[in-house]
Design an enzyme around this catalytic site. Structure first.
Site, PDB file in Angstrom:
ATOM      1  CG  ASP A 226      35.517  48.242 -10.046  1.00  0.00           C
ATOM      2  OD1 ASP A 226      35.430  47.284 -10.820  1.00  0.00           O
ATOM      3  OD2 ASP A 226      34.558  48.673  -9.373  1.00  0.00           O
ATOM      4  CD  GLU A 275      54.189  63.558  -6.418  1.00  0.00           C
ATOM      5  OE1 GLU A 275      54.373  62.991  -5.307  1.00  0.00           O
ATOM      6  OE2 GLU A 275      53.373  64.475  -6.583  1.00  0.00           O
TER       7      GLU A 275
END
Length: 560
Positions: A226, A275
C-alpha cells in the site's frame, strides 16, 4: 496492543502444494477480495476470513490464479483496516491467526495463491510505537520513529509545512503533551489516525523486515504494498508552495511521494523474498506521474509488478487505449517486468458505472449514468484487458457486472475522506457494498445478519446464483474468458502486440494466431473475420468473410 497472541502458527509447507509454474506472476489473473464485503460467516454483518475460506472454490472455478486480500490486521478501522495497530495479528472482526492459516492452506490445496496487503507508509495512532511516542514527549527516541516537528508561528500554532492530507485538510496534527500543553505536530498524509513512519530511522526498516518474514513463514505468496510510492520524504520536508495539492498527484513528483529513496528499501525486501521457495512476489500500489516512473519499481532486483493506474484511468476510447497500451509495454520491456492491467478496485468507482457516464468525470463518480451502456462497455473492456500481454487484476463483484451504489444515504457512509473537506471525493463506499451471492436473503447470501453497508433492492438479480449457468450473463462471460485465456497459447505473458489496421474508434491487434478487436464507438463496424470466434462480449454476425461487430463490443478470434 494485540487482542490475541501474535505468535504465528507453525510455518506451513502448504505453499509447496501450489503448482510451481515458472514465473506464474507474469500472466496471472489476480482477484482482489475486500474481506469486509466478500462473505460473512458469523452473521454480524461484516465479512471475515472464514467467509473468504468457504468461497475459495468459487474463485478456483472462476479461473483466477491468486487472491489478494485487503487488510485484515488488528485495527481501530479508522480507514477500513489501512490503519494497522498490530501487523502480526488478525482483527477480531475478521477472525484469528488460525483462520488466516486455514485460509492459506485451503487456497493452496485448491491451486490458488494468497497475496496480503502490507501497509508500510503509516501505522494506526493506536500502534504501540505511536502511543509510546505521545506518552514520552518531545525529544524522546520513540518520536524519531515518526515525523514529529515543532510548529511555526509565535507559539508553534501553525503546521511545520504546507503539506496537505490526501483525505483533505493539513497533513499535520498538533498533539497535547503529557503535561497538558499544546505541543509538537506529527505528519499524516492520510487520516490523523494514520501517522507516517519515519523511514530514516533504522528501527522502522528492522520492524518491517521482521513483519515480512512473519507472513512469509505463514505461507503467503506475496504482498501488495500500500502507498508503495510513499515512505521516503524529501530531506528537510520542504514546503510544496501551492494549495489544492491533490490535483497535482499523478502529475508531478511530490516531496512526500515517489522519492528515489524508496527503491533502496525494495531492494532489501527483494533479497528477503528471494530466500523463500514458491516464487513469492511483491506488487506495488504506486501512483506515479508516468508509467515510465512506475517501471522503476519493477526493476529486476526490486518488485515484481506494479498496478497500472494510467490504464485504469483511461477512457473507453480507441486512441487513448492504444496510446496507454503502447506506453505501458514500452516502459516495462527494458526492465523485464510484466505489464499489469486493471479496471476497478476498492478505491475507485466500478468501471461498469464509470463507463456509463461521460468521459472526464474522474475515477470517483456519484452518478449512475446509463447502466445498460456501462455494462456493455465494461464487458467489452474486460475482454480487451484479458487479451493484453501480462497480468490482470479483477476486483470482487466485477465478474457480476456490479455497478457502484451511488445513492447510499450520507448517514451510512464510512469512507474517512467523506468527512474531511477538500480531500478525495469520499465516495469509495459505493464500490465496497457487500456482493450478492443469492437471489434472496437478508443480505443476498452475503451472511445471515444483514450487511455493514446497505445493499440495493434488486441486488439479488445480479447475484452469483442468478447468473450461474445463465447464457450471456456477465459471470459466465468471465468464467469462459478466463478458461479460454488459460487454454490459448498466444494469450497471457508477453511484452508486445501487433496493431492491425482498423476503422476509427476500433482497437485491433494480433498476438500470434490470436486477434482481438474492440469497437469503442456507438455504432456497428464491419471487420474482416479473422478466423474462428473464441469469444465475444456481445452478439456478432459473420458472412462472406466479414464480421459485423456491434457498438461497445470486443471479439476474440483465432486462426489456429
Amino acid at each position: 496492543m494485540s487482542q490475541q497472541p501474535s505468535a504465528a502458527p507453525a510455518p506451513t509447507s502448504a505453499v509447496a502444494t501450489v503448482s510451481e509454474r515458472h514465473d506464474w506472476w507474469r500472466d496471472a489473473v489476480i482477484y482482489q477480495v475486500y474481506p469486509r464485503s466478500f462473505a460473512d460467516s458469523n452473521g454480524d454483518g461484516m465479512g471475515d476470513l472464514e467467509g473468504v475460506r468457504t468461497r475459495l472454490p468459487y474463485l478456483r472455478d472462476l479461473g483466477v490464479d491468486a487472491v489478494w486480500l485487503s487488510p485484515f490486521y488488528a485495527s481501530p478501522q479508522a480507514d477500513a483496516g489501512y490503519d494497522v495497530a498490530d501487523y502480526r495479528a488478525v482483527d477480531p472482526m475478521f477472525g484469528t491467526l488460525l483462520d488466516a492459516d486455514a485460509l492459506i492452506r485451503d487456497a493452496h490445496a485448491l491451486g490458488l495463491r494468497i497475496i496480503v496487503d502490507l501497509v508500510p507508509n503509516h501505522s494506526s495512532d493506536q500502534y504501540e510505537w505511536f502511543r509510546r511516542a505521545l506518552a514520552e514527549g518531545p525529544g524522546s527516541p520513540s518520536r524519531d520513529r515518526y515525523h514529529f516537528r515543532p510548529g511555526k508561528g509565535k507559539n508553534g500554532e501553525l503546521p511545520p509545512n504546507d503539506w496537505e492530507s490526501i483525505f483533505g485538510g493539513p497533513a499535520w496534527t498538533r498533539v497535547t503533551e503529557p503535561d497538558g500543553t499544546p505541543g509538537e505536530w506529527y505528519l499524516h498524509l492520510f487520516a490523523p489516525e494514520q501517522p507516517d513512519f519515519n523511514w530514516e530511522h533504522p528501527a522502522v526498516g528492522d520492524e518491517f523486515r521482521s513483519i515480512l518474514r512473519f507472513w512469509l513463514d505463514m505461507g503467503v505468496d506475496g504482498f501488495r504494498i500500500d502507498v508503495a510510492h510513499g515512505m521516503v520524504k524529501a530531506e528537510g520536508l520542504p514546503d510544496l508552495g501551492s494549495h489544492e495539492q491533490l490535483k497535482l498527484l499523478g502529475n508531478d513528483v511530490m516531496p512526500f511521494f515517489d522519492q528515489d529513496g524508496v527503491h533502496a528499501i525494495y531492494r532489501q525486501w527483494r533479497r528477503i523474498l528471494d530466500e523463500y521457495s514458491g516464487q513469492r512476489i511483491f506488487v506495488a500500489e504506486a501512483w506515479t506521474p508516468t508509467v515510465e516512473r512506475t517501471a522503476k519499481y519493477v526493476r529486476p532486483d526490486e518488485l515484481h509488478q506494479a498496478f497500472n493506474f494510467q490504464y485504469l484511468g483511461t477512457h473507453w476510447d480507441a486512441e487513448e487505449l492504444r496510446t496507454v497500451i503502447d506506453r505501458t509495454l514500452d516502459a516495462m520491456r527494458p526492465v523485464g517486468a510484466p505489464a499489469t492491467w486493471v479496471l476497478s478496485n476498492h478505491d475507485v468507482t466500478r468501471h461498469a458505472t464509470r463507463f456509463a457516464n461521460p468521459a472526464g468525470l474522474g475515477t470517483q463518480i456519484r452518478l449512475a449514468g446509463d447502466r445498460a451502456l456501462g455494462l456493455r462497455r465494461a464487458r467489452a473492456a474486460t475482454l480487451l484487458m484479458l487479451a493484453l500481454p501480462g497480468s490482470a487484476y479483477v476486483y470482487q463483484g466485477e465478474e457480476l457486472g456490479l455497478p457502484d451504489v451511488v445513492d447510499l444515504p450520507d448517514e451510512v457512509r464510512q469512507d474517512p475522506a467523506y468527512f474531511r473537506g477538500a480531500g478525495q471525493d469520499g465516495f469509495r463506499d459505493g464500490c465496497r457494498v457487500p456482493i450478492p451471492w443469492t437471489r434472496e436473503g437478508s443480505s443476498y447470501g452475503f451472511g445471515d445478519g444483514g450487511s455493514w453497508l446497505p445493499q440495493p433492492t434488486g441486488w439479488g438479480e445480479l447475484s452469483v446464483e442468478a447468473q450461474t449457468g445463465e447464457p450471456g450473463s456477465t459471470l459466465e462471460l468471465y468464467r469462459e474468458a478466463l478458461a479460454v485465456r488459460r487454454a490459448t497459447a498466444d494469450l497471457g505473458a508477453g511484452d508486445a502486440v501487433e496493431w492491425l489496421r482498423a476503422p476509427e474508434g476500433v482497437v485491433a491487434f494480433r498476438r500470434g494466431e490470436f486477434v482481438c478487436v474492440a469497437n469503442t464507438t456507438g455504432e456497428s463496424v464491419a471487420m474482416p473475420a479473422y478466423g474462428r470466434v473464441l469469444l465475444a462480449s456481445g452478439e456478432i454476425t459473420e458472412a462472406a468473410g466479414e464480421a459485423k461487430v456491434p457498438s461497445d463490443t470486443t471479439v476474440w478470434w483465432t486462426r489456429a
